[in-house]
Design an enzyme around this catalytic site. Structure first.
Site, PDB file in Angstrom:
ATOM      1  N   GLN A  24       6.405 -26.331 -32.446  1.00 24.34           N
ATOM      2  CA  GLN A  24       5.715 -25.777 -31.280  1.00 24.34           C
ATOM      3  C   GLN A  24       6.623 -25.891 -30.070  1.00 24.34           C
ATOM      4  O   GLN A  24       7.115 -26.979 -29.752  1.00 24.34           O
ATOM      5  CB  GLN A  24       4.427 -26.565 -31.034  1.00 24.34           C
ATOM      6  CG  GLN A  24       3.713 -26.232 -29.743  1.00 24.34           C
ATOM      7  CD  GLN A  24       2.828 -25.015 -29.856  1.00 24.34           C
ATOM      8  OE1 GLN A  24       2.020 -24.919 -30.778  1.00 24.34           O
ATOM      9  NE2 GLN A  24       2.986 -24.075 -28.948  1.00 24.34           N
ATOM     10  N   GLY A  25       6.876 -24.772 -29.413  1.00 24.36           N
ATOM     11  CA  GLY A  25       7.687 -24.767 -28.212  1.00 24.36           C
ATOM     12  C   GLY A  25       6.894 -24.252 -27.031  1.00 24.36           C
ATOM     13  O   GLY A  25       5.694 -23.951 -27.150  1.00 24.36           O
ATOM     14  N   ALA A  26       7.565 -24.131 -25.890  1.00 21.49           N
ATOM     15  CA  ALA A  26       6.891 -23.666 -24.686  1.00 21.49           C
ATOM     16  C   ALA A  26       6.577 -22.173 -24.747  1.00 21.49           C
ATOM     17  O   ALA A  26       5.599 -21.714 -24.159  1.00 21.49           O
ATOM     18  CB  ALA A  26       7.753 -23.963 -23.459  1.00 21.49           C
ATOM     19  N   GLU A  27       7.390 -21.420 -25.474  1.00 17.88           N
ATOM     20  CA  GLU A  27       7.231 -19.974 -25.522  1.00 17.88           C
ATOM     21  C   GLU A  27       6.576 -19.472 -26.799  1.00 17.88           C
ATOM     22  O   GLU A  27       5.958 -18.416 -26.806  1.00 17.88           O
ATOM     23  CB  GLU A  27       8.591 -19.291 -25.350  1.00 17.88           C
ATOM     24  CG  GLU A  27       9.195 -19.436 -23.971  1.00 17.88           C
ATOM     25  CD  GLU A  27       8.369 -18.740 -22.899  1.00 17.88           C
ATOM     26  OE1 GLU A  27       7.850 -17.649 -23.165  1.00 17.88           O
ATOM     27  OE2 GLU A  27       8.240 -19.314 -21.803  1.00 17.88           O
ATOM     28  N   ALA A  28       6.751 -20.214 -27.876  1.00 17.04           N
ATOM     29  CA  ALA A  28       6.259 -19.721 -29.164  1.00 17.04           C
ATOM     30  C   ALA A  28       5.995 -20.876 -30.123  1.00 17.04           C
ATOM     31  O   ALA A  28       6.518 -21.978 -29.952  1.00 17.04           O
ATOM     32  CB  ALA A  28       7.260 -18.744 -29.775  1.00 17.04           C
ATOM     33  N   LYS A  63       6.932 -16.129 -36.037  1.00 23.96           N
ATOM     34  CA  LYS A  63       7.097 -16.570 -34.652  1.00 23.96           C
ATOM     35  C   LYS A  63       5.932 -15.985 -33.863  1.00 23.96           C
ATOM     36  O   LYS A  63       5.816 -14.769 -33.706  1.00 23.96           O
ATOM     37  CB  LYS A  63       8.422 -16.103 -34.065  1.00 23.96           C
ATOM     38  CG  LYS A  63       8.575 -16.467 -32.585  1.00 23.96           C
ATOM     39  CD  LYS A  63       9.873 -15.969 -31.988  1.00 23.96           C
ATOM     40  CE  LYS A  63      11.025 -16.875 -32.341  1.00 23.96           C
ATOM     41  NZ  LYS A  63      12.266 -16.514 -31.587  1.00 23.96           N
ATOM     42  N   ASP A 185      21.630 -17.745 -26.984  1.00 25.68           N
ATOM     43  CA  ASP A 185      21.340 -19.170 -27.197  1.00 25.68           C
ATOM     44  C   ASP A 185      22.120 -19.668 -28.413  1.00 25.68           C
ATOM     45  O   ASP A 185      21.542 -20.226 -29.347  1.00 25.68           O
ATOM     46  CB  ASP A 185      19.836 -19.383 -27.395  1.00 25.68           C
ATOM     47  CG  ASP A 185      19.446 -20.856 -27.397  1.00 25.68           C
ATOM     48  OD1 ASP A 185      20.207 -21.678 -26.847  1.00 25.68           O
ATOM     49  OD2 ASP A 185      18.380 -21.194 -27.953  1.00 25.68           O
TER      50      ASP A 185
END
Length: 275
Positions: A24-28, A63, A185
């Site tokens: 789990q990330g901030a964007e997806a 995603k 990235d």
């Protein structure tokens, strides 16, 4: 862990509900799910059985760019569609140019979901010195009793050497840049070695974009150089190997990128001195 969804679910939402959360990330959020595949009708007919008997499950990586409640709903939906479509376009452009990237399996821009091939392998960051420690992966208890020369080399398990791995990284990045795709990235976390074929796969094109500018390609390389320096000890020879393979693949296009890379490095050092 599964995603909790409302009672009225689209096929994509149903797929998410059956999936397992990986990270789990901030964007997806990243999930592992399975897509059903059936053979062509002729194949089933030739086999003399019902097509359902040939049903196969393929693992896929989903995603999911979830809704951001701090953004206006219309803006949020528009940005999500743009980013999902942009990532898919970058992957397609790479595939057409022979860059080894995950294949696209499904896309739902309205739900913010991109489904790609699940890569059975290991992150390059974990295979190089220093990376596993930063990821919190501990060594076996009896490792201290082993002679240094007997210590297992995780890259060797894939049938390649460290030098060969650097060559693979440089070649794949060069193919990507020749296709005018900027990753955005580049780190060893966004590269994987596939188990069965030992090929290098570039992953996570969420920040990728199309550009013909030498500056953008040089910055892409600089980001990777800094990632090597911050993650892997004594990484200068490693990155030199990457650049050597990159130069060989880029041919006549390498010289202007090399000059611009030197400029980018200088700007980076000046920013570091200023703080």
């Amino acid at each position: 862990m599964h995603l909790a969804l409302s009672s009225s679910k689209s096929p994509t939402q149903q797929l998410l509900q059956s999936a397992d959360l990986v990270s789990q990330g901030a964007e997806a959020a990243i999930y592992k799910a399975y897509l059903r595949h059936f053979p062509a009708s002729g194949q089933a007919k030739n086999a003399g059985v019902d097509g359902a008997a040939f049903e196969a499950l393929e693992p896929v990586l989903l995603k999911y760019r979830f809704h951001k409640h701090y953004r206006h709903p219309t803006l949020d939906a528009s940005l999500t569609r743009q980013r999902i479509a942009g990532e898919a376009r970058a992957l397609m452009r790479c595939m057409r140019s022979g860059v080894t990237v995950p294949g696209i399996r499904m896309m739902d821009v309205n739900e913010g979901v991109l489904g790609i091939e699940w890569i059975d392998g290991e992150c390059v960051r974990q295979l190089l010195p220093g990376g596993a420690e930063l990821e919190g992966i501990s060594e076996p208890e009896d490792m201290g009793e082993m002679d240094e020369n007997d210590a297992a080399d995780p890259i060797a398990d894939y049938g390649v050497s460290q030098d060969a791995l650097m060559d693979m990284i440089g070649a794949e990045i060069a193919k990507m840049h020749l296709a005018d795709v900027i990753h955005g990235d580049l780190t060893t976390s966004n590269m994987m070695l596939r188990k069965k074929t030992s090929d290098l796969v570039l992953i996570d094109f969420g920040l990728a974009y199309h550009s013909t500018l030498v500056e953008d390609k040089a910055v892409d390389l600089y980001v990777l150089e800094r990632a090597f320096a911050s993650t892997h000890p004594d990484s200068e020879p490693l990155f030199a190997g990457v650049l050597g393979a990159y130069e060989k693949r880029m041919g006549k296009y390498w010289l202007p990128i090399r000059k611009r890379l030197d400029d980018v490095r200088l700007r980076g050092r000046k920013r570091s001195m200023v703080g």
